[in-house]
Each structure stands twice: as C-alpha cells, then as structure tokens.
Design an enzyme around this catalytic site. Structure first.
Site, PDB file in Angstrom:
ATOM      1  CB  SER A  27       6.694 -16.350  21.728  1.00 31.26           C
ATOM      2  OG  SER A  27       7.671 -16.900  22.596  1.00 31.26           O
ATOM      3  CE1 TYR A 168      13.862 -25.298  33.632  1.00 31.11           C
ATOM      4  CE2 TYR A 168      14.071 -27.646  34.120  1.00 31.11           C
ATOM      5  CZ  TYR A 168      13.380 -26.600  33.522  1.00 31.11           C
ATOM      6  OH  TYR A 168      12.212 -26.855  32.829  1.00 31.11           O
ATOM      7  CB  ILE A 201       6.424 -31.259  26.464  1.00 29.79           C
ATOM      8  CG1 ILE A 201       5.913 -31.654  27.874  1.00 29.79           C
ATOM      9  CG2 ILE A 201       5.289 -30.817  25.555  1.00 29.79           C
ATOM     10  CD1 ILE A 201       5.005 -32.856  27.944  1.00 29.79           C
TER      11      ILE A 201
END
Ligand SMILES: NC(=O)c1ccc[n+]([C@@H]2O[C@H](COP(=O)([O-])OP(=O)(O)OC[C@H]3O[C@@H](n4cnc5c(N)ncnc54)[C@H](OP(=O)(O)O)[C@@H]3O)[C@@H](O)[C@H]2O)c1
Length: 261
Positions: A27, A168, A201
């Site tokens: 998305s 993570y 990014i």
C-alpha cells in the site's frame, strides 16, 4: 539489426512478463514501489496491505491503467488464516504465485529491559513468521512449475544493531537464516530465495520514526542522502527477474554505503 536490438531491449525491460507476483505491504513505501517496478517488468501484481485498502487499490488501479493486471487485497499477516485466504484469492484472480515479496514489516520501540512478551512475539510474527507462512503457501505450486522467486525484505539494522529495536532486529535477522535454509531446500526446483536489506529509505515509516534525527542519519550514510523506495524496488525486481536465475541465498544491501560487505 536495429529490430533485434530493440526486441532484446524489450525482453530485458519486461523480464517478468507472464509471471504473477504477490507483494505484502504494497500500500505504501517500498512495497508500493515494488508493485510498480514488477508491473513495469510485465508481472501481474497482487497488492497486499493490512488496513490502507484505498491506497492499495490506488496502486492496483495505476498498474491496470498502464495496461497491466493487478488486484488489491487486505490481509493482516498476524492472522494465519488471512495469509492462506489471501494466497487463494490471488491464485483465483491472477494465477499461481511465481514471485513472492515478503515486504510487510512493522517496528515499535522498547528497550529489552522493558519489552513485554507480547511486543517480542508480535514483532516476530509480523516481520518473520509471516514470511515463513507466505513461502509455505506458495512453494508447492512453484515447485510444480519449476520456477519461483522469493525475496524477503530485512534491514541493515541486523548488522548495526538498533537501540530499542532488539525485537525488530532479531526478527529481521531471523529472515536471513530462514532465507538461506529455504534457498537450499528449493534450489533444485528452479526457485531462488534472497534477501534485500535496505538502509535508511525515505518512506512514511522512516518519517514517522525519525523525530528530528534526519541530519544525523544522513551524516552516517556515505552517500549523504536517504534512499528512495524505487531504489530498493529495483533491487527486489532484479532478484525477482529471469536475469537473476543463478543468484540464491544472497543478501543485497541497498543502503548508500551505510554497511558494506
Ligand atoms: N524505510 C526504511 O528506512 C526501511 C529500512 C529498513 C527496512 N525496511 C523494511 O522495509 C519494509 C517496508 O518498509 P516501508 O518503509 O515501506 O514501511 P511502511 O511505509 O510503514 O509500509 C509498511 C507496509 O507493511 C504493511 N503492514 C504492516 N503491518 C502489517 C500487517 N500486520 N499485516 C499486513 N501488512 C502489514 C503496511 O500495510 P498498511 O499500509 O495497510 O498498514 C504497509 O503496506 C519493511 O519490512 C521494513 O521493515 C524499511
């Protein structure tokens, strides 16, 4: 001569033609750019998301209006049944999955001393277990057709460590061990499995979490800039292409030199 050069260029430019790709987390950000990059190479693309279905539908619409095949689907990767159902829906609508990009990921904060079991388990479920479950769903058909591409999206934090993100980083590091073992299991069937490890990014995820640390992060990066989602997407699309046929079990860093090797 000019004509044969042109058709050679066209075949390289559309080197995923005829393949069906499933991209989780399509998305926005890196996943969105990956859907568009794969579609530009000729793949039919299933754009998966958790909640931003209108954004995912927008990506699918963009692909269709450029003449491609695409559909948008909602599937929370925390839900094993949703994973199975989403693969079934993709197969019914577009055909068997040839290219699987496990890109969906989520990051929360918490020092190890304060982390709750639920935080740890949710991070593993979103960032690691979902890749295993999607691969399990897609591999049988890939084996039958003796062709497949699996790309798992990790992070440079598996090398550098990241304070307050042990849950993570551990999950994303697990993707490396998972991918290497998977690559060995499926190599003889013409299926490759690789990792792309992005650095910093410029996506909503980064902006939501940077909290004024942009300059510091850019200073740490030899190229002195953030990466663009399209730069990661091109690396993923390459690993998913016909041309990457002899590359498996690789980790491709896309990080502006932040971590080398
Ligand atoms: N951006 C960076 O600097 C960076 C660096 C290293 C690694 N990465 C990794 O690259 C991948 C993409 O990052 P990004 O920056 O593009 O992230 P993003 O903009 O936050 O997008 C995350 C995507 O994952 C989906 N997602 C999150 N949780 C999900 C769940 N439980 N079930 C299904 N889908 C879920 C989101 O769907 P919805 O939109 O529907 O919520 C969204 O499409 C992630 O795996 C991330 O860890 C990013």
């Amino acid at each position: 001569m000019e004509q044969s050069n042109k058709s050679a260029r066209d075949s390289v430019a559309r080197s995923s033609a005829g393949h069906v790709a499933l991209v989780t987390g399509g998305s926005r950000g890196i996943g969105r750019a990956t859907c568009l990059a794969l579609a530009a190479k000729g793949a039919a693309v299933a754009v998966l998301c958790r909640s931003r279905i209108n954004e995912a539908k927008g990506v699918a619409e963009q692909i269709r209006s450029a003449g491609g095949r695409s559909l948008a689907l909602q599937a929370d990767v925390l839900d094993p049944e949703a994973i199975t159902r989403s693969v079934e829906e993709v197969v019914a609508a577009l055909g068997n999955v040839d290219i699987l990009v496990n890109n969906a990921g989520a990051m929360t904060d918490g020092a190890v001393a304060d982390l709750k079991d639920e935080d740890w388990e949710e991070s593993l479920a979103v960032n690691l277990t979902s890749a295993f479950r999607y691969a399990r769903e897609c591999i049988r058909a890939m084996k039958e057709r003796r062709w497949g591409r699996i790309v798992n999206v990790s992070t440079q934090a598996v090398y550098t460590g990241s304070s307050n993100h042990a849950h993570y980083s551990a999950a994303k590091a697990g993707l490396l061990g998972f991918t290497f073992s998977l690559a060995k299991e499926v190599a003889a069937f013409g299926i490759t499995a690789n990792v792309v490890a992005p650095g910093r990014i410029l996506t909503d995820l980064l902006l939501e979490r940077s909290a004024g640390r942009e300059e510091e992060w850019i200073r740490q990066t030899p190229m002195r800039r953030f990466g663009r989602p399209e730069e990661v997407a091109d690396a993923i699309a390459f690993l998913a292409s016909e041309e990457a046929s002899y590359i498996t079990g690789a980790v491709l860093n896309v990080n502006g030199g932040l971590v080398m090797g």
